[in-house]
Design an enzyme around this catalytic site. Structure first.
Site, PDB file in Angstrom:
ATOM      1  N   LYS A  30      46.466  39.754  47.812  1.00  0.00           N
ATOM      2  CA  LYS A  30      45.489  40.667  47.212  1.00  0.00           C
ATOM      3  C   LYS A  30      44.109  40.177  47.618  1.00  0.00           C
ATOM      4  CE  LYS A  30      42.351  41.895  44.073  1.00  0.00           C
ATOM      5  NZ  LYS A  30      41.140  41.180  43.563  1.00  0.00           N
ATOM      6  N   GLY A  33      36.711  40.523  46.248  1.00  0.00           N
ATOM      7  CA  GLY A  33      35.660  39.578  45.911  1.00  0.00           C
ATOM      8  C   GLY A  33      34.746  39.259  47.077  1.00  0.00           C
ATOM      9  N   GLY A  66      35.528  47.537  45.524  1.00  0.00           N
ATOM     10  CA  GLY A  66      34.570  47.938  44.501  1.00  0.00           C
ATOM     11  C   GLY A  66      33.126  48.006  44.960  1.00  0.00           C
ATOM     12  N   ASP A 183      44.380  44.293  41.402  1.00  0.00           N
ATOM     13  CA  ASP A 183      45.262  43.229  40.908  1.00  0.00           C
ATOM     14  C   ASP A 183      46.556  43.817  40.361  1.00  0.00           C
ATOM     15  OD1 ASP A 183      43.765  40.669  41.172  1.00  0.00           O
ATOM     16  OD2 ASP A 183      42.296  41.706  39.939  1.00  0.00           O
ATOM     17  N   LYS A 242      43.509  39.261  35.069  1.00  0.00           N
ATOM     18  CA  LYS A 242      44.040  38.650  36.298  1.00  0.00           C
ATOM     19  C   LYS A 242      45.309  37.853  36.009  1.00  0.00           C
ATOM     20  CE  LYS A 242      39.817  38.386  39.067  1.00  0.00           C
ATOM     21  NZ  LYS A 242      40.324  39.345  40.072  1.00  0.00           N
TER      22      LYS A 242
END
Length: 284
Positions: A30, A33, A66, A183, A242
């Site tokens: 995944k 960030g 995002g 996630d 998470k």
């Protein structure tokens, strides 16, 4: 830092047991960030993905996007609104999400993998109705709660020797498009694939006993530890969803789940192919 040929050989020999252990096993990564925003980190992650693929791991890359979505919404004059970390997604925003995730972000990653000698195919949760979802909460709009995962398309792509790159948009029987938390999607997909390992790249070192002390990393967490750590306040805030996704993946049959610091170059390689590892490992 320069290595001698003997040192290079020693490094490769030390990695061999791990290469053998993971050979032909499905590893879901995944990706999000800072590792997704920083251009050099992005290149480093894609090189690592290609390396793992070339030594025989069946790597599946699951990504969000995002910041890219927020950037486009700002460009078109729409405010980004979040509730408990989830983006409020009206019907128009859902179209922008699909445009960014299944289009720009997905294809840029596929392209980058190709420049490093890998072969990737971009997919979304809509393709083959891979991710079927319903509305999670009317207040959030078109944010999806996954109801069903059909992993066959990913397996077909793996069997053909490609790296699947999957964006986390989903659909329902009426053709509505949903934004799905990356996630959550990664945990569901890893479970449906019967993955050996799920690696979640984040912007922290892993689960810390003290969030202000990076040396307080907890290396291993069992499912029985999770509620205790929540009660003690060690798992709190943004770490709760998470960690819950990690536990859900284990419930779904994934053998091991890692939370690692995506800001560290080659963090995936360090976690998979070395003794010491890097982040926090979750096991049953």
């Amino acid at each position: 830092m320069e290595f001698t040929n003997a040192q290079r050989a020693k490094i490769l020999v030390q990695a061999l047991p791990y290469i053998e252990k993971y050979h032909n096993k499905i590893v879901v990564v995944k990706y999000g960030g800072n590792a997704m925003i920083d251009p050099e980190l992005k290149k480093s992650v894609m090189r690592d993905i290609v390396l793992l693929h070339l030594v025989g791991l069946r790597v599946v890359l699951i990504h969000g996007g995002g910041p890219e979505i927020s950037g486009l919404l700002k460009l078109v004059g729409k405010e980004s609104e979040f509730v408990n970390g989830l983006r409020v997604t009206d019907e128009e925003t859902a179209e922008y999400v699909q445009m960014v995730l299944a289009g720009k972000v997905n294809k840029s990653l596929v392209n980058l993998i190709g420049t490093y000698g890998g072969k990737a195919i971009g997919l979304s949760g809509i393709d083959g109705q891979m991710l079927k979802a319903t509305m999670q909460d009317e207040a959030l709009g078109f944010v999806g709660a996954i109801q069903k995962v059909d992993p066959q398309m990913i397996l077909d792509v793996l069997d053909k020797g490609y790296i699947p790159v999957v964006s986390t948009v989903a659909c329902d029987a009426e053709g509505n498009v949903y934004n799905v938390n990356a996630d959550t999607a990664a945990a569901e997909i890893a479970g449906a694939l019967g993955a050996e390992t799920l690696i979640s790249m984040t912007d922290i070192a892993g689960l810390l006993r003290d969030v202000k002390d990076p040396d307080s990393l907890i290396k291993t967490v069992t499912m029985a530890d999770v509620e205790k750590y929540k009660a003690e306040g060690i798992i709190q805030g943004g770490m709760i969803p998470k960690v819950d996704c990690c536990v859900h993946a284990l419930h779904c049959g994934v053998h091991k789940v890692f939370i690692i610091d995506g800001r560290v170059p080659h963090s995936i390689i360090i976690e998979i192919l070395t003794d010491e590892g890097l982040g926090t490992m979750f096991i049953k």
